[in-house]
Motif scaffolding. Sequence first.
Motif, short mmCIF file in Angstrom:
data_model
loop_
_atom_site.label_atom_id
_atom_site.label_comp_id
_atom_site.label_asym_id
_atom_site.label_seq_id
_atom_site.Cartn_x
_atom_site.Cartn_y
_atom_site.Cartn_z
N MET A 62 0.84 -1.20 0.00
CA MET A 62 0.00 0.00 0.00
C MET A 62 0.87 1.25 0.00
SD MET A 62 -2.99 -1.22 2.64
CE MET A 62 -4.07 0.20 2.49
N GLY A 63 1.99 1.19 0.71
CA GLY A 63 2.91 2.33 0.75
C GLY A 63 3.41 2.67 -0.65
N ARG A 64 3.80 1.63 -1.39
CA ARG A 64 4.25 1.83 -2.78
C ARG A 64 3.14 2.49 -3.60
NH1 ARG A 64 6.78 -3.71 -3.17
NH2 ARG A 64 4.74 -4.42 -3.87
N PHE A 65 1.95 1.96 -3.43
CA PHE A 65 0.80 2.44 -4.19
C PHE A 65 0.52 3.91 -3.92
CE2 PHE A 65 -3.81 3.09 -4.60
CZ PHE A 65 -4.02 2.66 -5.90
N VAL A 66 0.50 4.27 -2.64
CA VAL A 66 0.20 5.65 -2.27
C VAL A 66 1.31 6.57 -2.78
CG1 VAL A 66 -0.07 7.24 -0.32
CG2 VAL A 66 -1.21 5.02 -0.30
N GLN A 67 2.55 6.11 -2.67
CA GLN A 67 3.69 6.89 -3.16
C GLN A 67 3.51 7.25 -4.64
OE1 GLN A 67 5.97 7.61 -0.86
NE2 GLN A 67 6.89 9.01 -2.33
N ARG A 68 3.05 6.26 -5.42
CA ARG A 68 2.86 6.47 -6.86
C ARG A 68 1.72 7.44 -7.17
NH1 ARG A 68 3.76 1.09 -7.58
NH2 ARG A 68 1.57 0.50 -7.63
N HIS A 69 0.71 7.41 -6.33
CA HIS A 69 -0.52 8.11 -6.72
C HIS A 69 -0.83 9.36 -5.92
CE1 HIS A 69 -1.79 5.01 -9.53
NE2 HIS A 69 -1.38 4.11 -8.64
N ARG A 70 0.02 9.69 -4.96
CA ARG A 70 -0.37 10.83 -4.13
C ARG A 70 -0.28 12.13 -4.93
NH1 ARG A 70 3.07 10.58 1.05
NH2 ARG A 70 1.86 12.41 1.59
N HIS A 71 -1.18 13.02 -4.63
CA HIS A 71 -1.24 14.29 -5.36
C HIS A 71 -0.38 15.36 -4.71
CE1 HIS A 71 -4.72 13.98 -8.32
NE2 HIS A 71 -4.32 12.75 -8.03
#
Lengths: 159, 394
Positions: free
Chosen positions: B385-394
């Motif tokens: 999830m950390g990877r995912f949020v890193q990629r998609h955070r605005h």
Amino acid sequence: MQEILELLERNDRLTPAEIAVMLGMSEEDVKTKIAELEADKVIINYRAMVNWERAGVEKVNALIEVKVIPQRDVGFDEIAERIYRFPEVKSVFLMSGAYDLMVLVEGTTMKEVALFVSQKLATIYNVQSTATHFVLKKYKLEGVIMEGKEEVERLVVTP
Amino acid sequence: MSEGMGNGRSWVNKTIAAIPPSGIRRFFDLVAEMKGVISLGVGEPDFVTPWHIREACFYSLEKGYTMYTSNYGLLELREEIVADLGKNYGISYDPKQEILVTVGVSEAIDLAFRAILEPDDEVIVPEPCYVSYNPCVIMAGGKPVNVTTKVEEGFRVRARDIEPLITPKTKAILLCYPNNPTGGVMTRDVALELAELAQKHDLLILSDEVYAHLTYEGEHICFAALPGMQERTVLLNGFSKAYAMTGWRLGYAAGPHEIIQAMMKIHQFTMLCAPITAQKAAIEALRHGENERRKMCEEYNRRRRLFVKGLNDMGLTCFEPKGAFYAFPAVGITGMTSLEFSEQLLKEEKVAVVPGDAFGSFGEGYVRCSYASSMENLQEALIRMGRFVQRHRH
């Protein structure tokens, strides 16, 4: 403190940082506590539990019932010490009931273990008798089920 | 919702046809086909029922306990339930008249609504909430009136938010604390306000307290134990969560004799009784299950601390859940809706969470993550999830 011990007893690879988060403590406090527990010999060792059978390494384990004559002043302690000093001996317990000491021995062959018992254990002064039981299969060891994990299928999403 | 099969006649009752399928169900179909998924979408313990309880069940079968029980449930079990409620909350019930053993808490909820609602009676249902409340009210001929709970208030519903919604048709307030999906718990102050409101407007409280034993901070507030509330509270509880007994399907209702008797009437003609095997196991759970129950609770608590910290560290702001086994983080930081977040996370990182809008429109902007999963799974899920949020955070 008990919670730290319970966590480490189950998984000694947990880091102080992880334990701190799980228990809502600071990492420093956990480190200090663990250091104390180690110094006090409450934590006596950290090590891996190995399933040697799966590793393909032949090991023979036996449980030996030992009857002894206790000695004045030192009771069973002295003879227990003479027994546990052998590296072949993995555990020694003083028991109530039909025999006095339960000795767990590990070797590579049955013959080796049998010879150890007849030549080393049985010949110790004040050992009255021994009875050897070989372990055929280990189902559960120190609270861990060896094979056939309880893999239960839950639905992946439920309310 | 298919109209016009063949001769143009629709066989399905219109009310049922109009109820949308559970949002969780929709998501389930998506996940079911994938492999290597870490599922945080599960609303049940990852523990197997403690061995001594399962063993008691085998014993009951060996002894030949395979028959019907009283419609109310085994008296022996009802007595244990009464003793347990007395011990935990200091309230007393008559085991012969005020307890009904049901097939899971789900049945008890359904029975309670059917027993009390006249056509178009209104029930206040705070959202986000468990998926069955609104449909059960509708199926019982009533009308759910939803009120939003706010993260700033710890997802506790407030009397001042309910009061403007009360009409002459309002009959009951449904409460669920500790809460699924938010993990919010009730406090005494807020509960007393709600109790006062119920008394002032002569309303019934239906209190689903199935997560009561999974309260990690503070004490659980039992609504029936508040001053003057036992006579207007139907307490709903069960064995699923505290004793890891979801599949046994066993719950109970405790309340005023009049209502329990009415619920029993429906129960006797639909279920007859809860399975005797599960009832026998539940007796064992109440008599000797405390130790195992506490152990599981301690383990959830450790996972809760680890998981919630992990979410906050990666930037998914997460309200601190103090009960149940759910974390309900806000996903706004990614600029995605609940559903988009859940679908993308599943596709890209193979972690299944449940979109918050499955628990009512007020759940939009959040996702529900169950931490009833092994520590290893949770740690791996946090990495993904950390990877995912890193990629998609605005």
